[in-house]
Design a protein around this motif. Structure first.
Motif, short mmCIF file in Angstrom:
data_model
loop_
_atom_site.label_atom_id
_atom_site.label_comp_id
_atom_site.label_asym_id
_atom_site.label_seq_id
_atom_site.Cartn_x
_atom_site.Cartn_y
_atom_site.Cartn_z
N THR A 179 6.36 -6.02 0.64
CA THR A 179 7.79 -6.15 0.94
C THR A 179 8.39 -7.35 0.22
O THR A 179 9.48 -7.27 -0.34
CB THR A 179 7.99 -6.29 2.46
N ALA A 180 7.65 -8.49 0.25
CA ALA A 180 8.14 -9.69 -0.44
C ALA A 180 8.29 -9.45 -1.94
O ALA A 180 9.23 -9.92 -2.57
CB ALA A 180 7.20 -10.86 -0.17
N VAL A 201 8.91 -6.53 -3.46
CA VAL A 201 10.08 -5.67 -3.70
C VAL A 201 11.37 -6.47 -3.56
O VAL A 201 12.29 -6.36 -4.39
CB VAL A 201 10.07 -4.47 -2.72
N VAL A 202 11.46 -7.29 -2.51
CA VAL A 202 12.65 -8.10 -2.30
C VAL A 202 12.86 -9.07 -3.47
O VAL A 202 13.98 -9.27 -3.95
CB VAL A 202 12.55 -8.88 -0.97
N LEU A 227 1.17 -5.40 3.72
CA LEU A 227 2.51 -4.85 3.86
C LEU A 227 3.57 -5.92 3.67
O LEU A 227 4.58 -5.71 2.98
CB LEU A 227 2.65 -4.21 5.25
N PHE A 228 3.34 -7.11 4.26
CA PHE A 228 4.27 -8.23 4.07
C PHE A 228 4.38 -8.61 2.59
O PHE A 228 5.48 -8.84 2.07
CB PHE A 228 3.78 -9.45 4.86
#
Length: 401
Positions: free
Chosen positions: A389-390, A392-393, A385-386
């Motif tokens: 997210t990284a 996408v950011v 998940l991390f």
């Protein structure tokens, strides 16, 4: 190929006006600035140039978020120039009107007027083309230049000192004009922004000037909270217009000190009208443009190194339990790429060879250590998940950049 003017590297032409051409440029620190190169007919007028030289010292004291500060100047040589803060945006004359946030625009322009007038500077040519809109905030450019170069010979050479429709009646009639003239221009500029129409109509300059002196402005469609203020600003009687401080008070602009403190020069401009080059941030040798670019490249490389190391560590930690071979491959690929970069640095002659090698080796060790540390603390799902997210950011950041 780029052109150099003094310590500045001219990158591209941004536009031209009655007094000069404006270029986007890099200073010796690698920062973007706007360089206005004066036209030959201006530089040929010794009296106008001497007057500008006297005024520049005062212009450099004007500061604030709503003015493009004068950073540097050189009025000697074949190509005299002024350097100001570069404002990225579009002029008010080129944005859709009516402007949706009139209060924000009015407050910013009033703040700019107060900053100039507190320093003793009269803009003399405030108009939509001289108001840059940067993310909704107005920034006034070219302040003081028209006032300093208002001489008969310059005007006769082709430069129009001011724009009919935004010039105060006393200016058009040849009378002495002071800060009250800027307040008139403030009112005319806001009237245009509020209605999308020229406040004194269109047509030949002489016809527009006649309407400014003898007719009332067109304020139909201006919100009532602003219309009453604009009527006062556009009064034909300079004494009836509010001051910049009164404008700020009525618009709710907080009064703060905006005067920039400039160190005194060894020789006053009264003794030497030929303005020397002022260097902001004195105190040490200035870097060359090449060195500044090298520092910028090194800064960007380190950010990418750290960012990619963090991302690879997250991916490798997430894959360590279900797919240990993939985890090992990711770490090995990252290490190989970074070690290759360190090898290139070893044989290069760059300014940052040693620090680059140290940063590369530390990044490899940090990525491996972070991978094992994350795998020991977090579950595979959390790490995945991390990592997502990284990713996408990172994509959003790249697209916005």
């Amino acid at each position: 190929m780029s052109e150099h003017l003094g310590p500045y590297e001219l990158l591209s032409k941004l536009g031209a006006g009655g007094f000069g051409e404006v270029h986007l440029a890099l200073d010796a620190e690698g920062r973007t600035v706007a360089v206005k190169v004066l036209h030959p007919h201006v530089t040929a007028d010794g009296g106008a140039l001497a007057r500008l030289a006297r005024e520049v010292e005062t212009m450099r004291r004007v500061g604030g978020p709503h003015v493009a500060e004068v950073l540097d100047a050189s009025l000697e040589g074949d190509r005299p120039y002024l350097v100001t803060r570069y404002v990225q945006g579009r002029p008010l004359s080129a944005v859709p009107v009516p402007v949706p946030d009139l209060r924000r625009l009015a407050s910013g322009l009033a703040d700019a007027l107060l900053a100039m007038h507190e320093s003793g500077v009269v803009h003399r040519d405030l108009k939509p083309a001289n108001v840059m809109m940067a993310e909704g905030e107005p920034v006034v450019i070219d302040f003081g230049i028209a006032s300093a170069l208002d001489s008969l010979s310059v005007t006769a050479s082709g430069a129009v000192v001011g724009t009919p429709g935004y010039l105060a009646p006393e200016v058009l009639e040849g009378k002495s004009a002071g800060m009250e003239a800027d307040v008139f221009s403030f009112g005319a500029t806001l009237a245009y922004a509020a209605t999308g129409r020229q406040p004194y109509g269109q047509g030949p300059a002489s016809a527009v000037a006649y309407r400014v002196v003898h007719h009332s402005p067109d304020l139909e469609g201006v919100p009532e909270w602003l219309a009453s203020l604009l009527r006062e600003c556009l009064s034909t009687d300079p004494a009836a217009r509010p001051t910049a401080a009164q404008l700020c008070a009525r618009l709710g602009v907080e009064p703060v000190s905006r005067v920039r403190h400039v160190p005194p020069r060894a020789m006053s401009l009264a003794d030497d009208l030929a303005t020397r080059e002022w260097r902001p941030g004195k105190g040490g040798p200035r870097r060359s443009v090449e060195e500044s670019r090298a520092r910028h490249r090194e800064k960007v490389r380190r950010r990418w190194l750290i960012g990619s190391g963090l991302f690879v560590s997250l991916l490798a930690a997430a894959a360590r339990e279900p797919l240990p071979e993939v985890s090992l491959f990711l770490l090995a690929a990252y290490a190989l790429a970074v070690v290759t970069d360190a090898g290139v640095a070893l044989f290069s002659k760059g300014l940052f060879r040693r620090s680059r090698m140290i940063t590369d080796l530390v990044s490899v060790a940090g990525a491996v250590g972070l991978c094992f540390g994350l795998a020991a603390v977090f579950s595979t799902f959390t790490l995945a998940l991390f990592a997502g997210t990284a990713l996408v950011v990172g994509v959003v950041f790249l697209l916005s950049a």
